[in-house]
Design a protein around this motif. Sequence first.
Motif, PDB file in Angstrom:
ATOM      1  N   UNK A 122       0.851  -1.196   0.000  1.00 55.37           N
ATOM      2  CA  UNK A 122       0.000   0.000   0.000  1.00 55.37           C
ATOM      3  C   UNK A 122       0.882   1.239   0.000  1.00 55.37           C
ATOM      4  N   UNK A 123       0.476   2.251  -0.756  1.00 53.46           N
ATOM      5  CA  UNK A 123       1.217   3.508  -0.826  1.00 53.46           C
ATOM      6  C   UNK A 123       0.216   4.642  -0.942  1.00 53.46           C
ATOM      7  N   UNK A 124       0.544   5.778  -0.311  1.00 57.71           N
ATOM      8  CA  UNK A 124      -0.360   6.924  -0.321  1.00 57.71           C
ATOM      9  C   UNK A 124       0.062   7.934  -1.374  1.00 57.71           C
ATOM     10  N   UNK A 125      -0.932   8.541  -2.037  1.00 58.27           N
ATOM     11  CA  UNK A 125      -0.656   9.737  -2.828  1.00 58.27           C
ATOM     12  C   UNK A 125      -0.082  10.782  -1.862  1.00 58.27           C
ATOM     13  N   UNK A 126       0.986  11.521  -2.240  1.00 56.54           N
ATOM     14  CA  UNK A 126       1.662  12.392  -1.275  1.00 56.54           C
ATOM     15  C   UNK A 126       0.760  13.382  -0.546  1.00 56.54           C
ATOM     16  N   UNK A 127      -0.251  13.906  -1.217  1.00 52.80           N
ATOM     17  CA  UNK A 127      -1.228  14.772  -0.571  1.00 52.80           C
ATOM     18  C   UNK A 127      -2.620  14.331  -1.001  1.00 52.80           C
ATOM     19  N   UNK A 128      -3.632  14.705  -0.222  1.00 48.06           N
ATOM     20  CA  UNK A 128      -4.993  14.344  -0.580  1.00 48.06           C
ATOM     21  C   UNK A 128      -5.456  13.097   0.126  1.00 48.06           C
ATOM     22  N   UNK A 129      -6.463  12.442  -0.444  1.00 43.70           N
ATOM     23  CA  UNK A 129      -7.176  11.366   0.250  1.00 43.70           C
ATOM     24  C   UNK A 129      -7.134  10.027  -0.475  1.00 43.70           C
ATOM     25  N   UNK A 130      -6.183   9.848  -1.391  1.00 44.70           N
ATOM     26  CA  UNK A 130      -6.156   8.595  -2.146  1.00 44.70           C
ATOM     27  C   UNK A 130      -4.966   7.726  -1.752  1.00 44.70           C
ATOM     28  N   UNK A 131      -5.188   6.418  -1.775  1.00 47.58           N
ATOM     29  CA  UNK A 131      -4.107   5.460  -1.633  1.00 47.58           C
ATOM     30  C   UNK A 131      -4.201   4.466  -2.780  1.00 47.58           C
ATOM     31  N   UNK A 132      -3.123   3.729  -2.982  1.00 44.38           N
ATOM     32  CA  UNK A 132      -3.078   2.689  -4.002  1.00 44.38           C
ATOM     33  C   UNK A 132      -2.611   1.405  -3.350  1.00 44.38           C
ATOM     34  N   UNK A 179       1.872  13.066  -7.151  1.00 47.06           N
ATOM     35  CA  UNK A 179       0.969  11.930  -7.014  1.00 47.06           C
ATOM     36  C   UNK A 179       0.427  11.421  -8.331  1.00 47.06           C
ATOM     37  N   UNK A 180       1.148  11.663  -9.424  1.00 47.08           N
ATOM     38  CA  UNK A 180       0.670  11.211 -10.731  1.00 47.08           C
ATOM     39  C   UNK A 180       1.461  10.025 -11.278  1.00 47.08           C
ATOM     40  N   UNK A 181       2.721   9.852 -10.863  1.00 47.34           N
ATOM     41  CA  UNK A 181       3.537   8.747 -11.357  1.00 47.34           C
ATOM     42  C   UNK A 181       3.800   7.760 -10.216  1.00 47.34           C
ATOM     43  N   UNK A 182       3.324   6.539 -10.417  1.00 51.05           N
ATOM     44  CA  UNK A 182       3.536   5.453  -9.470  1.00 51.05           C
ATOM     45  C   UNK A 182       4.540   4.472 -10.058  1.00 51.05           C
ATOM     46  N   UNK A 183       5.438   3.973  -9.219  1.00 43.88           N
ATOM     47  CA  UNK A 183       6.353   2.921  -9.639  1.00 43.88           C
ATOM     48  C   UNK A 183       6.095   1.672  -8.807  1.00 43.88           C
ATOM     49  N   UNK A 184       5.916   0.551  -9.460  1.00 38.99           N
ATOM     50  CA  UNK A 184       5.826  -0.735  -8.769  1.00 38.99           C
ATOM     51  C   UNK A 184       7.093  -1.521  -9.079  1.00 38.99           C
ATOM     52  N   UNK A 185       7.773  -1.976  -8.027  1.00 41.36           N
ATOM     53  CA  UNK A 185       8.967  -2.802  -8.167  1.00 41.36           C
ATOM     54  C   UNK A 185       8.566  -4.218  -7.774  1.00 41.36           C
ATOM     55  N   UNK A 186       8.695  -5.163  -8.702  1.00 45.54           N
ATOM     56  CA  UNK A 186       8.172  -6.513  -8.481  1.00 45.54           C
ATOM     57  C   UNK A 186       9.225  -7.566  -8.829  1.00 45.54           C
ATOM     58  N   UNK A 187       9.034  -8.744  -8.271  1.00 42.28           N
ATOM     59  CA  UNK A 187       9.754  -9.935  -8.724  1.00 42.28           C
ATOM     60  C   UNK A 187       8.849 -10.602  -9.748  1.00 42.28           C
ATOM     61  N   UNK A 188       9.296 -10.637 -10.988  1.00 46.06           N
ATOM     62  CA  UNK A 188       8.408 -11.109 -12.047  1.00 46.06           C
ATOM     63  C   UNK A 188       8.383 -12.634 -12.109  1.00 46.06           C
TER      64      UNK A 188
END
Length: 376
Positions: A122-132, A179-188
């Motif tokens: 889980x990660x939060x948008x830096x400001x505001x009320x949204x999480x991903x 809060x517009x660019x998200x990076x996901x780092x995964x083990x593929x």
Amino acid sequence: MNTRPTSIVLNLVRSFAAFTVLGFFAGIAPAQTKLVTAVRDGSGDLKLISWTEAGVRLNGPGASAGSVSQVSAVRVGLSNRMVTAVRDGGGNLKVIAWRVPFNGQIARLQDGQAGAVSSISAVSVPTGDRIVTAVRDGGGDLKVIVWNVSPAGVVNRMPGEGQAGAVSVISSAFIGTSGTILATAVRDGSGNLKIITWRLGVTGVIARLQEASAGAVSEISAIAQGFNVLVTAVRDGGGNLKLIGWTVAANGAITRTGETQAGDATRISAFHLVDARLATAVRDGGGNLKVITWNRTPTQFTRTGEAVAGAVSAISGCTTSTLVGAPFIANFQTSVRDGSGDLKIIPWRSSTQGLTRLSPGASAGAVSVISTACFR
């Protein structure tokens, strides 16, 4: 002779001399929540415990919820709310909102649910009320879900979501402050590190942008720094800690920059301190907690301090306060499962003089999973 004025002056001097290592005057500043540990307790249930920066427990027995097997905790923007994204007793994703007041008396608000998951970041948008939430779904694939958490704690799943291929480990971070660019780092699916960037729209729609790959990994902890930097702290194919720096362009393009290695490491937790400084907390080859602080330049990482503590089997960490100036100071805490299986909170300070452990630490009961949210 009347000695009362002298006594008053001496008492004032003593009070000022009791200025704590964390920046508060003893007996004057009220207790303030700086850290919340979200854990799977000895009964297998979710428990939230609030702490001061000095590691003093605030909310007594803690706030509890039902059975969980995984937990990812995050503060909602800059608010007094946080979210725990958990794998519940039925194996499904549950997103629970909590209010964390100044005094640490945590109150459960509302929650939302999604389908089966087996890994959660889980990660939060830096400001505001949204999480991903970036999760491994029931089919073993990466799924990215956007949620809105209202000031009243109402959790609503937003309409857009993103999907990618098979993954087994996930860590995510927002690049920059917009809060517009998200990076996901995964083990593929091949066991290698893959970075995927996404654009988050105002309506919650998320679009996949670019990707980049590196070698074999078995653990990943990703953090963002500055406006365009991502750092991945991984356990590489040789079982060692490796730090890799990446730059992320406005269009999501990813460029690998500097990297460095350290020794044998598991249970890797990386977190940003301030500016280009970061910390890694790992379980070393002897089974003990090792904390290393680093300074990053565009092409390399330099160690600035390190320390070893006792036996651990789970680790989480985050920064509780920073002071930029001369000298540079960042206070942070590591939350660990110690050699007895109990939760232990250890406060640290990183500065230009190195790394200092601020106290022996404070303990709570038995835990098996730990995630932390800092309110700096």
